[in-house]
Design a protein around this motif. Structure first.
Motif, PDB file in Angstrom:
ATOM      1  N   LYS A  51       2.331   1.859  -3.475  1.00  0.00           N
ATOM      2  CA  LYS A  51       1.270   2.225  -4.451  1.00  0.00           C
ATOM      3  C   LYS A  51       1.067   3.692  -4.295  1.00  0.00           C
ATOM      4  O   LYS A  51       1.094   4.633  -5.217  1.00  0.00           O
ATOM      5  CB  LYS A  51      -0.164   1.720  -4.077  1.00  0.00           C
ATOM      6  CG  LYS A  51      -0.126   0.091  -4.728  1.00  0.00           C
ATOM      7  CD  LYS A  51      -1.476  -0.221  -4.613  1.00  0.00           C
ATOM      8  CE  LYS A  51      -1.524  -1.956  -4.862  1.00  0.00           C
ATOM      9  NZ  LYS A  51      -2.989  -2.710  -4.627  1.00  0.00           N
ATOM     10  N   ARG A  52       0.966   4.270  -2.882  1.00  0.00           N
ATOM     11  CA  ARG A  52       0.867   5.667  -2.725  1.00  0.00           C
ATOM     12  C   ARG A  52       1.947   6.634  -3.171  1.00  0.00           C
ATOM     13  O   ARG A  52       1.799   7.623  -3.207  1.00  0.00           O
ATOM     14  CB  ARG A  52       0.591   6.055  -1.148  1.00  0.00           C
ATOM     15  CG  ARG A  52      -0.742   5.340  -0.461  1.00  0.00           C
ATOM     16  CD  ARG A  52      -0.607   5.336   0.879  1.00  0.00           C
ATOM     17  NE  ARG A  52      -1.983   4.913   1.441  1.00  0.00           N
ATOM     18  CZ  ARG A  52      -2.390   4.896   2.821  1.00  0.00           C
ATOM     19  NH1 ARG A  52      -1.373   5.384   3.565  1.00  0.00           N
ATOM     20  NH2 ARG A  52      -3.385   4.326   3.186  1.00  0.00           N
ATOM     21  N   ARG A  53       3.013   5.925  -3.489  1.00  0.00           N
ATOM     22  CA  ARG A  53       4.240   6.641  -3.858  1.00  0.00           C
ATOM     23  C   ARG A  53       4.588   6.537  -5.224  1.00  0.00           C
ATOM     24  O   ARG A  53       5.624   6.842  -5.732  1.00  0.00           O
ATOM     25  CB  ARG A  53       5.683   6.224  -3.076  1.00  0.00           C
ATOM     26  CG  ARG A  53       5.404   6.537  -1.429  1.00  0.00           C
ATOM     27  CD  ARG A  53       6.333   5.904  -0.463  1.00  0.00           C
ATOM     28  NE  ARG A  53       5.634   6.079   0.963  1.00  0.00           N
ATOM     29  CZ  ARG A  53       5.811   4.997   1.662  1.00  0.00           C
ATOM     30  NH1 ARG A  53       6.824   3.981   1.212  1.00  0.00           N
ATOM     31  NH2 ARG A  53       5.325   5.127   2.798  1.00  0.00           N
TER      32      ARG A  53
ATOM     33  N   GLU B 184       1.019  -1.212  -0.055  1.00  0.00           N
ATOM     34  CA  GLU B 184       0.216   0.156  -0.063  1.00  0.00           C
ATOM     35  C   GLU B 184       0.958   1.232  -0.070  1.00  0.00           C
ATOM     36  O   GLU B 184       0.572   2.089  -0.724  1.00  0.00           O
ATOM     37  CB  GLU B 184      -1.066   0.158   1.329  1.00  0.00           C
ATOM     38  CG  GLU B 184      -1.921   1.244   1.259  1.00  0.00           C
ATOM     39  CD  GLU B 184      -2.821   1.032  -0.195  1.00  0.00           C
ATOM     40  OE1 GLU B 184      -3.303   2.318  -0.519  1.00  0.00           O
ATOM     41  OE2 GLU B 184      -3.116  -0.083  -0.503  1.00  0.00           O
TER      42      GLU B 184
END
Length: 263
Positions: free
Chosen positions: A204-206, A201
């Protein structure tokens, strides 16, 4: 020398040997000692203490009751000259404690840029913290710990002295790290933490693409799931690193350290 735009509460004490940049604000009952340099735009709340030698960059915020640059908590420390160096745009919440280095440990505790250190975080002597990290409440680092960029440490987590925590790792609530944590790895468990997969997660956010994440997952399975001896796992990871810069970072991390790999 203090700039005219600096605002110091009348109850604060600032030693003549301290240097404050432009636009610095200092709250009530705060003490700033000699050989402390505070960069432009820093906001310092009430009841903080700053002991030197300490060098602080610009636009940092110290909310209140923080103890910055104190002597290392090491019985071998004999009063030698050591320092604390802090970068830019960091947030330090209530009761954060950051200690200077030791003479036989490199002499410097260093914190990078854009980190959040929440209430009661402790960073001990000779630690090195990178950029964009989040240390949740009561995070504790023993001496000589290295934390790379984009690491998240959850509440009440901690790291044994000389441990390394690789970039993009995630340490779960209450997990105590007693070995080196490879990049991208999630660590969980009550008391002694253990690897629990990769920080999907967070990656993905980065902005990590599905292809990059798949390569990292394959590398994690090679290291932790395949049941290979570490030497053999390294050989296979070196092959995978030829087509993945992310895996190459993992291979480089495995190249050395004073603590064993967390497995």
């Amino acid at each position: 020398m203090n700039d005219s735009s600096t605002r110091i509460h009348p109850t604060a004490v600032v030693d003549p040997g301290a240097r404050l940049g432009q636009g610095v604000t200092v709250g009530a009952f705060t003490y700033i000692g000699p050989e402390v340099e505070i960069g432009d735009g820093c906001q310092i709340g009430p009841h903080c203490s700053f002991t030197g030698p300490t060098r602080i960059g610009r636009d940092n915020r110290f909310v209140g009751h923080a103890a910055i640059g104190g002597d290392p908590q090491d019985k071998k420390f004999g009063g030698e000259r050591t320092e604390l160096v802090i970068g830019d745009r960091n947030l330090f919440r209530e009761f954060v404690t950051l200690n200077r280095g030791t003479g036989n440990g490199g002499g410097v505790t260093r914190i990078g840029n854009d980190n959040w250190m929440l209430a009661y975080t402790h960073v001990a002597h000779d630690c090195i913290v990178g950029n964009n990290c989040v240390f949740s409440n009561n995070t504790t680092l023993a001496g000589h710990v290295v934390v790379d960029d984009w690491v998240i440490m959850s509440g009440f987590s901690g790291a044994h002295q000389f441990c390394r925590i690789g970039a993009h790792a995630f340490i779960g609530m209450g997990a105590l790290v007693n070995g080196d944590v490879p990049p991208y790895t999630m660590v969980g468990g009550n008391s002694l933490g253990r690897p629990r997969g990769i920080n999907t997660e967070g990656l993905k956010r980065r902005g990590f693409s599905p292809e990059r994440i798949a390569a990292i997952k394959r590398a994690y399975r090679t290291l932790y799931v395949a049941g290979l001896p570490l030497a053999e796992a390294r050989e296979k990871l070196a092959e995978q690193a030829q087509s993945s810069e992310d895996v190459r970072l993992l291979v480089e991390f495995l190249g050395g350290g004073e603590r064993p790999l967390l497995r």
